[in-house]
Design an enzyme around this catalytic site. Structure first.
Site, PDB file in Angstrom:
ATOM      1  N   ASP A  13       0.883  -1.047  -0.059  1.00 38.28           N
ATOM      2  CA  ASP A  13       0.003   0.017  -0.110  1.00 38.28           C
ATOM      3  C   ASP A  13       0.970   1.445  -0.091  1.00 38.28           C
ATOM      4  OD1 ASP A  13      -2.250  -1.543   0.086  1.00 38.28           O
ATOM      5  OD2 ASP A  13      -2.298  -1.645   2.492  1.00 38.28           O
ATOM      6  N   LYS A  16       1.527   2.246  -5.009  1.00 36.09           N
ATOM      7  CA  LYS A  16       2.283   1.657  -6.093  1.00 36.09           C
ATOM      8  C   LYS A  16       1.432   1.828  -7.354  1.00 36.09           C
ATOM      9  CE  LYS A  16       2.398  -2.260  -4.466  1.00 36.09           C
ATOM     10  NZ  LYS A  16       1.817  -2.121  -2.999  1.00 36.09           N
ATOM     11  N   GLY A  17      -0.092   1.717  -7.112  1.00 34.76           N
ATOM     12  CA  GLY A  17      -1.059   1.909  -8.328  1.00 34.76           C
ATOM     13  C   GLY A  17      -0.747   3.298  -8.773  1.00 34.76           C
ATOM     14  N   LYS A  18      -1.155   4.474  -7.907  1.00 36.61           N
ATOM     15  CA  LYS A  18      -0.708   5.783  -8.498  1.00 36.61           C
ATOM     16  C   LYS A  18       0.626   6.054  -9.452  1.00 36.61           C
ATOM     17  CE  LYS A  18       0.733  10.394  -7.814  1.00 36.61           C
ATOM     18  NZ  LYS A  18       0.742  11.572  -7.276  1.00 36.61           N
ATOM     19  N   GLY A  40      -4.756  -4.378  -3.705  1.00 33.69           N
ATOM     20  CA  GLY A  40      -5.634  -3.295  -4.052  1.00 33.69           C
ATOM     21  C   GLY A  40      -4.769  -2.033  -4.685  1.00 33.69           C
ATOM     22  N   HIS A  41      -4.791  -1.789  -5.622  1.00 36.37           N
ATOM     23  CA  HIS A  41      -4.055  -0.525  -6.284  1.00 36.37           C
ATOM     24  C   HIS A  41      -5.186   0.568  -6.487  1.00 36.37           C
ATOM     25  CE1 HIS A  41      -0.454  -3.442  -7.251  1.00 36.37           C
ATOM     26  NE2 HIS A  41      -0.692  -3.269  -5.907  1.00 36.37           N
ATOM     27  N   GLN A 223       1.850  -6.156  -3.280  1.00 32.74           N
ATOM     28  CA  GLN A 223       2.257  -6.129  -1.826  1.00 32.74           C
ATOM     29  C   GLN A 223       3.712  -5.049  -1.645  1.00 32.74           C
ATOM     30  OE1 GLN A 223       1.405  -9.411  -3.507  1.00 32.74           O
ATOM     31  NE2 GLN A 223      -0.632  -8.383  -2.879  1.00 32.74           N
ATOM     32  N   VAL A 412       2.341  14.291  -3.851  1.00 30.70           N
ATOM     33  CA  VAL A 412       1.816  15.121  -2.826  1.00 30.70           C
ATOM     34  C   VAL A 412       0.158  14.898  -2.805  1.00 30.70           C
ATOM     35  CG1 VAL A 412       3.587  16.828  -2.620  1.00 30.70           C
ATOM     36  CG2 VAL A 412       1.867  17.094  -4.402  1.00 30.70           C
TER      37      VAL A 412
HETATM   38  P1  GDP Z   1      -0.708   0.349  -3.656  1.00 30.63           P
HETATM   39  O1  GDP Z   1      -1.547  -0.912  -3.017  1.00 30.63           O
HETATM   40  O2  GDP Z   1       0.561   0.602  -3.233  1.00 30.63           O
HETATM   41  O3  GDP Z   1      -1.192   0.642  -4.965  1.00 30.63           O
HETATM   42  O4  GDP Z   1      -1.571   1.588  -2.647  1.00 30.63           O
HETATM   43  P2  GDP Z   1      -2.901   1.735  -2.172  1.00 30.63           P
HETATM   44  O5  GDP Z   1      -3.885   2.090  -3.419  1.00 30.63           O
HETATM   45  O6  GDP Z   1      -3.472   0.480  -1.560  1.00 30.63           O
HETATM   46  O7  GDP Z   1      -2.909   2.702  -1.110  1.00 30.63           O
HETATM   47  C1  GDP Z   1      -2.471   3.916  -1.179  1.00 30.63           C
HETATM   48  C2  GDP Z   1      -3.403   4.923  -0.885  1.00 30.63           C
HETATM   49  O8  GDP Z   1      -2.638   6.323  -0.976  1.00 30.63           O
HETATM   50  C3  GDP Z   1      -4.477   5.164  -2.158  1.00 30.63           C
HETATM   51  O9  GDP Z   1      -5.710   5.658  -1.507  1.00 30.63           O
HETATM   52  C4  GDP Z   1      -3.739   6.228  -2.890  1.00 30.63           C
HETATM   53  O10 GDP Z   1      -5.092   6.773  -3.716  1.00 30.63           O
HETATM   54  C5  GDP Z   1      -3.333   7.211  -1.798  1.00 30.63           C
HETATM   55  N1  GDP Z   1      -1.966   7.993  -2.452  1.00 30.63           N
HETATM   56  C6  GDP Z   1      -1.245   7.695  -3.090  1.00 30.63           C
HETATM   57  N2  GDP Z   1      -0.089   8.616  -3.316  1.00 30.63           N
HETATM   58  C7  GDP Z   1      -0.631   9.696  -2.500  1.00 30.63           C
HETATM   59  C8  GDP Z   1      -0.161  10.992  -2.137  1.00 30.63           C
HETATM   60  O11 GDP Z   1       0.973  11.159  -2.367  1.00 30.63           O
HETATM   61  N3  GDP Z   1      -0.912  11.682  -1.306  1.00 30.63           N
HETATM   62  C9  GDP Z   1      -2.252  11.320  -1.063  1.00 30.63           C
HETATM   63  N4  GDP Z   1      -2.787  12.075  -0.279  1.00 30.63           N
HETATM   64  N5  GDP Z   1      -2.683  10.002  -1.095  1.00 30.63           N
HETATM   65  C10 GDP Z   1      -1.876   9.176  -2.026  1.00 30.63           C
HETATM   66  P1  IMO Z   2      -0.939  -4.251  -2.276  1.00 31.62           P
HETATM   67  O1  IMO Z   2      -0.599  -4.595  -3.601  1.00 31.62           O
HETATM   68  C1  IMO Z   2      -0.947  -4.530   2.160  1.00 31.62           C
HETATM   69  C2  IMO Z   2      -1.039  -8.373   3.657  1.00 31.62           C
HETATM   70  C3  IMO Z   2      -2.233  -9.114   4.715  1.00 31.62           C
HETATM   71  C4  IMO Z   2      -1.498  -9.711   5.635  1.00 31.62           C
HETATM   72  C5  IMO Z   2      -0.747 -10.660   4.569  1.00 31.62           C
HETATM   73  C6  IMO Z   2      -1.051 -11.721   4.054  1.00 31.62           C
HETATM   74  O2  IMO Z   2      -2.302  -3.399  -2.481  1.00 31.62           O
HETATM   75  O3  IMO Z   2       0.143  -3.403  -1.716  1.00 31.62           O
HETATM   76  P2  IMO Z   2      -2.616 -12.666   2.179  1.00 31.62           P
HETATM   77  O4  IMO Z   2      -4.198 -12.247   1.982  1.00 31.62           O
HETATM   78  O5  IMO Z   2      -1.708 -12.036   0.925  1.00 31.62           O
HETATM   79  O6  IMO Z   2      -2.411 -14.125   2.420  1.00 31.62           O
HETATM   80  O7  IMO Z   2      -2.284 -11.795   3.329  1.00 31.62           O
HETATM   81  O8  IMO Z   2      -0.304  -9.647   3.553  1.00 31.62           O
HETATM   82  N1  IMO Z   2      -1.342  -8.075   2.356  1.00 31.62           N
HETATM   83  C7  IMO Z   2      -1.272  -6.851   1.981  1.00 31.62           C
HETATM   84  N2  IMO Z   2      -0.843  -5.534   2.846  1.00 31.62           N
HETATM   85  N3  IMO Z   2      -1.099  -4.220   0.687  1.00 31.62           N
HETATM   86  C8  IMO Z   2      -1.313  -5.475  -0.051  1.00 31.62           C
HETATM   87  O9  IMO Z   2      -1.372  -5.461  -1.470  1.00 31.62           O
HETATM   88  C9  IMO Z   2      -1.516  -6.556   0.393  1.00 31.62           C
HETATM   89  N4  IMO Z   2      -1.769  -7.962   0.083  1.00 31.62           N
HETATM   90  C10 IMO Z   2      -1.620  -8.867   1.174  1.00 31.62           C
HETATM   91  O10 IMO Z   2      -2.920  -7.803   5.043  1.00 31.62           O
HETATM   92  O11 IMO Z   2      -0.960  -9.121   6.443  1.00 31.62           O
HETATM   93 MG    MG Z   3      -2.763  -1.525  -1.754  1.00 32.31          MG
END
Ligand code: GDP
Ligand code: IMO
Ligand code: MG
Length: 422
Positions: A13, A16-18, A40-41, A223, A412
């Site tokens: 989290d 990465k998606g952004k 979840g990206h 991840q 940002v």
């Molecule tokens: P990922 O799994 O690595 O793609 O990250 P997630 O999407 O799960 O979580 C990152 C969160 O941070 C999401 O809600 C993005 O929209 C948000 N995000 C990413 N970069 C920024 C940033 O620079 N600032 C803010 N406020 N939100 C961000």
């Molecule tokens: P993204 O790609 C954050 C965590 C779970 C748990 C552990 C094992 O969005 O960064 P699993 O369901 O994979 O067997 O769970 O890994 N986990 C993540 N935490 N971001 C993720 O993906 C994750 N995918 C799995 O919360 O601790």
């Molecule tokens: Mg995520």
């Protein structure tokens, strides 16, 4: 852009998606190589929020080829639903998405076993996403898995599924769980198989054709480094190689064709699920949650939050060979008076400057902190490096230096435009 592997440098989290969405502008092909719909990206685009689970985040840009590689585990029903959901939002998915025929399939018994094992672990539970990821990779390693190429061959699939359901129902019974109905699973998976069949191909050959054309390939990690099955905080990890090497095995592109590794990290630390998090801090967690931030994109769970951990990111730079850094969520720290950064761990009389392998040792580590003054100014309007307050620039430079990689991108805000190329 050349061939770029993008990895999470923390516990997932990282944003990465952004960053994938931003970098896709210069890519021709975007590939997922590991994980499944546990990912979840999030990408924010023109007021719309998209959360990608299995479909590469590159799908939101026109004219890009997206590939779900052999290293991914695919829940076909979930993938079908995701594609339909994206299409409803106006995303064009037609001849721009490919699914590897050798990717392994996630079944309902994987999800059920995932949930059962978690329940049995009690307080020691991993806190998985309950998407069946661990049991599906378990079957792959045990050579009892079914692959996408099985799913799309109706006769063979019926036979194989019947045998797998029979065996897994025995296991489920031993757990005291309800057995699955072959008929129901078969029907749902056949429907998903028919829906997905047009996307299925030999993605290794497809990717090598792209290489020969000189296309730029972007590898979308899921991840993060400390959730890696080998390099993470085992057993509090996911079941795939989330580090840079996973991009090679999960796609069939050899290591010497990779040109660059980008590590994405937040300006602070988060983790969702169980396991050690040395810099965990209630103050920063309360602040971020009160702002409505740091809730999981897949499960909605509040993420645990803490100070930036440079011991962890330095370790991540080592394991992944990170060249360039993208630091996200800088704006999340805009109101802080003082910022702490972990520069070492102390465990009894031992000082660590890397992440110890034993989670029991890591759980006992006390962070050694350096302090930085906060900038206490909103940063979300910044578009250029010089727009950032000097104290923010100093903080980011220090994070990059402590991590040991080049600062390339500062983010940002969640939007595409809220990106600074340093
Ligand atoms: P990922 O799994 O690595 O793609 O990250 P997630 O999407 O799960 O979580 C990152 C969160 O941070 C999401 O809600 C993005 O929209 C948000 N995000 C990413 N970069 C920024 C940033 O620079 N600032 C803010 N406020 N939100 C961000
Ligand atoms: P993204 O790609 C954050 C965590 C779970 C748990 C552990 C094992 O969005 O960064 P699993 O369901 O994979 O067997 O769970 O890994 N986990 C993540 N935490 N971001 C993720 O993906 C994750 N995918 C799995 O919360 O601790
Ligand atoms: Mg995520």
């Amino acid at each position: 852009m050349a061939n770029t592997i993008l990895v999470g440098a923390q516990w997932g989290d990282e944003g990465k998606g952004k960053i994938i969405d931003v970098l896709t502008e210069q890519a021709d092909v975007v590939v997922r190589t590991q994980g499944g719909n546990n990912a979840g990206h999030t990408v924010h685009l023109k007021g719309q929020k998209y959360v990608l689970h299995l479909v590469p985040s590159g799908i939101l840009r026109k004219g890009k080829v997206c590939v779900i590689g052999n290293g991914v585990v695919v829940d076909p029903v979930s993938l079908m639903t995701e594609i339909e959901g994206l299409r409803k939002l106006g995303v064009r998915i037609n001849k721009n998405l490919f699914l590897s025929e050798t990717a392994h399939v996630v079944f309902p018994y994987h999800r059920e076993l995932d949930a059962q094992r978690e329940t049995r672990k009690g307080r020691q539970k991993i806190g998985t996403t309950k998407r069946g990821i661990g049991p599906a990779y378990g079957d792959k390693a045990a050579r009892t898995g079914l692959r996408v190429l099985d799913l799309i061959r109706p006769e063979r699939f019926r036979e194989q599924l019947a045998a797998r359901i029979k065996e897994n129902n025995e296991v489920l019974k031993a757990f005291g769980a309800r057995p699955l109905s072959f008929k129901q699973v078969h029907e749902a998976y056949r429907q998903a198989g028919d829906y997905l069949a047009p996307f299925v191909t030999n993605t290794v050959v497809l990717l090598h054709e792209a290489l020969r054309r000189g296309d730029n390939i972007l590898f979308e990690g899921a991840q993060g480094t400390f959730l890696d099955i080998d390099h993470g905080t085992y057993p509090f990890v996911t079941s795939s190689n989330t580090t840079a090497g996973g991009a090679c095995t999960g796609s069939g592109i050899p290591p010497h064709r990779m040109d660059r590794v980008v590590g994405v990290m937040k300006a602070y630390t988060t983790r969702v699920g169980g396991g050690p998090l040395p810099t965990e801090n209630a103050e920063i967690a309360d602040m971020l949650h009160a702002m409505g931030r740091e809730f999981g994109a897949t499960t909605g769970r509040p993420r645990r939050c803490g100070w930036f951990d440079a011991v962890a990111t330095r370790h991540a730079a080592m394991v992944n060979g990170i060249d360039d850094l993208a630091i996200t969520n800088i704006d999340g720290l805009d109101t802080m008076e003082t910022l702490k950064v972990c520069i070492g761990y102390r465990c009894g009389r031992t000082r660590f400057d890397y992440v110890p392998s034993d989670v029991e040792v890591l759980s006992q580590c006390e962070p050694i902190y350096a302090e930085f003054p906060g900038w206490r100014t909103p940063t979300h309007h910044a578009r250029k490096w010089r727009d950032l307050p000097p104290k923010a620039r100093a903080y980011l430079k220090a994070l990059a230096e402590l991590t040991g990689a080049n600062l390339a991108i500062a983010s940002v805000g969640p939007g595409r435009e809220q990106t600074i190329f340093v």
